[in-house]
Design a protein around this motif. Structure first.
Motif, PDB file in Angstrom:
ATOM      1  N   PRO A   1      44.848  39.473  34.891  1.00 19.55           N
ATOM      2  CA  PRO A   1      45.306  38.200  34.321  1.00 19.55           C
ATOM      3  C   PRO A   1      44.806  36.989  35.103  1.00 19.55           C
ATOM      4  O   PRO A   1      44.413  37.107  36.264  1.00 19.55           O
ATOM      5  N   PRO A   2      44.832  35.808  34.482  1.00 19.02           N
ATOM      6  CA  PRO A   2      44.337  34.586  35.136  1.00 19.02           C
ATOM      7  C   PRO A   2      45.128  34.183  36.368  1.00 19.02           C
ATOM      8  O   PRO A   2      44.645  33.405  37.185  1.00 19.02           O
ATOM      9  N   SER A   3      46.337  34.707  36.508  1.00 14.63           N
ATOM     10  CA  SER A   3      47.155  34.385  37.680  1.00 14.63           C
ATOM     11  C   SER A   3      46.662  35.084  38.946  1.00 14.63           C
ATOM     12  O   SER A   3      47.047  34.698  40.055  1.00 14.63           O
ATOM     13  N   GLU A   4      45.813  36.103  38.802  1.00 16.51           N
ATOM     14  CA  GLU A   4      45.300  36.826  39.964  1.00 16.51           C
ATOM     15  C   GLU A   4      44.371  35.922  40.778  1.00 16.51           C
ATOM     16  O   GLU A   4      43.562  35.168  40.220  1.00 16.51           O
ATOM     17  N   VAL A   5      44.467  36.027  42.096  1.00 21.47           N
ATOM     18  CA  VAL A   5      43.669  35.187  42.999  1.00 21.47           C
ATOM     19  C   VAL A   5      42.179  35.345  42.721  1.00 21.47           C
ATOM     20  O   VAL A   5      41.426  34.371  42.759  1.00 21.47           O
ATOM     21  N   VAL A   6      41.743  36.561  42.442  1.00 27.45           N
ATOM     22  CA  VAL A   6      40.320  36.802  42.234  1.00 27.45           C
ATOM     23  C   VAL A   6      39.784  36.010  41.044  1.00 27.45           C
ATOM     24  O   VAL A   6      38.605  35.638  41.021  1.00 27.45           O
ATOM     25  N   ILE A   7      40.646  35.702  40.076  1.00 23.50           N
ATOM     26  CA  ILE A   7      40.220  34.902  38.925  1.00 23.50           C
ATOM     27  C   ILE A   7      40.186  33.420  39.274  1.00 23.50           C
ATOM     28  O   ILE A   7      39.152  32.751  39.143  1.00 23.50           O
ATOM     29  N   HIS A   8      41.329  32.888  39.752  1.00 24.52           N
ATOM     30  CA  HIS A   8      41.390  31.427  39.927  1.00 24.52           C
ATOM     31  C   HIS A   8      40.739  30.932  41.219  1.00 24.52           C
ATOM     32  O   HIS A   8      40.536  29.722  41.380  1.00 24.52           O
ATOM     33  N   SER A   9      40.401  31.845  42.137  1.00 21.42           N
ATOM     34  CA  SER A   9      39.769  31.399  43.380  1.00 21.42           C
ATOM     35  C   SER A   9      38.326  31.871  43.541  1.00 21.42           C
ATOM     36  O   SER A   9      37.632  31.398  44.433  1.00 21.42           O
ATOM     37  N   LEU A  10      37.901  32.803  42.704  1.00 17.71           N
ATOM     38  CA  LEU A  10      36.537  33.313  42.820  1.00 17.71           C
ATOM     39  C   LEU A  10      35.791  33.205  41.487  1.00 17.71           C
ATOM     40  O   LEU A  10      34.895  32.383  41.336  1.00 17.71           O
TER      41      LEU A  10
END
Length: 370
Positions: free
Chosen positions: A34-43
């Protein structure tokens, strides 16, 4: 005359727009988390946005998260066959097709520190594992980089005072590494699906789980956890191919575009990795406030881990050869040597994203040719 010039101007503008459209490349990117995962919103998300800006939208992206398009098991084949042009690939799900690349999923116990794990896995993948690159090429894929998970620790609903207290406890596990470690601890492994973790903890069907403190929030069990074993990190999962594209799409890009994609990736790998660590620390702090105690078992656990690494090495080599990675022992030795270097580099980096970027570029990306 004015009318003629006006028409010529309209035609020229139309041709320019047509040419721009013709050369624009839209890339659909599939993420199973999901978009809440760090890997999505930070990478991943900021990396794709940076590429759009740096290429003046010669590259554009559609990011699909939470498995909207494909799940983790199907992402690799969907990129290979062109259903999407990019996505998060974990070779662990494709052990027979990618026996060498899948080895990174077995390196958990040998990768206790995230920054060192990321650096060593990327350097090994791109510089010291030609078999890995060939596996991706054969599957019409090209990986540009990735990150790691937060360190595994043991978190329990019971108060612990010694290593012996873990014996006989029911610890949630799901992969071979988990069950090997749980056995070494004298505990009992219980394979509970993610969706059942909360209820299993609440009902006492499991006593502990292997994971990071962020899981406590994700599963709503922060108030139930009383102890975390923090003498050592039991390892991280390295994911060097988290940002992967279809090779035939990559081959169709200009050399300038490829350079932009490679020259930007280190910044977001560093950002994602450091933010994962911060997220983990923040979750641990909240758990402490809710009553979780850090339990240090000292030399007894350090000694157990050293013995575990010996048996884990044998398991890793046996598993690799069984799936077709005949030179897996050489790959493991290369990784371990590289990890030692990155352990020292990680101390110098000390959580500084800019330093991390500098080292990643110097050791990997500045001279990387794909």
């Amino acid at each position: 005359m004015y009318s003629l010039l006006k028409n010529i101007g309209v035609i020229a503008m139309t041709m320019t727009m047509t040419m721009t459209t013709a050369f624009a490349e839209n890339i659909t990117f599939n993420a199973s988390v999901p978009p809440s995962e760090v890997v999505i919103h930070s990478l991943i998300k900021p990396y794709l946005e940076a590429l759009e800006k740096a290429t003046n939208k010669e590259l554009t992206f559609q990011l699909f998260t939470a498995g909207q398009m494909f799940g983790a098991l199907n992402t690799m084949s969907s990129i290979r066959d062109g259903a999407v042009k990019g996505g998060m690939v974990d070779a662990v799900y494709h052990r027979n097709q990618m026996p060498y690349s899948a080895t990174f999923g077995d390196l958990i116990a040998f990768s206790p520190e995230p920054v060192a794990a990321v650096g060593a896995s990327l350097e090994t993948f791109f510089k010291n594992c030609p078999e890995c690159l060939l596996e991706f090429k054969k599957n019409n894929l090209i990986a540009l980089g990735g990150t790691s998970t937060a360190p595994y620790t043991i978190m329990c609903s019971k108060e612990l005072s010694s290593l012996a207290d873990l014996k006989g406890l029911r610890i949630r596990g799901s992969i071979d590494f988990h069950f090997s470690l749980i056995k070494a601890l004298g505990a009992n492994g219980v394979n509970i699906p993610f969706g059942d973790i909360t209820q299993s903890f609440e009902r006492g069907n499991i006593d502990c789980l292997l994971g990071g403190p962020t899981w406590l929030q994700s599963f709503g069990i922060t108030d139930l956890v009383k102890s975390r074993v923090s003498t050592v990190s039991f390892g991280t999962i390295t994911l060097p191919a988290l940002v992967t594209f279809q090779r035939s799409t990559w081959d169709g890009l200009s050399e300038d575009i490829k350079k932009i994609m490679l020259s930007n990736i280190a910044k977001y790998i560093a950002n994602g990795t450091i933010e994962i660590i911060k997220d983990n620390d923040s979750a641990a702090s909240k758990a402490h406030n809710a009553g979780m105690q850090e339990v240090v078992f000292g030399e007894a656990l350090v000694s157990l881990r050293e013995k575990f690494l010996v048996t884990e090495r044998l398991r890793l080599i046996k598993s690799g050869k069984e799936r077709g990675a005949e030179n897996v022992e050489s790959m493991l030795d290369s990784y371990l040597e590289t990890y030692k270097i990155w352990e020292e580099l990680s101390k110098e980096i000390n959580g500084d994203k800019d330093k991390f970027v500098e080292v990643l570029n110097k050791r990997i990306y500045n001279d990387l040719s794909l």
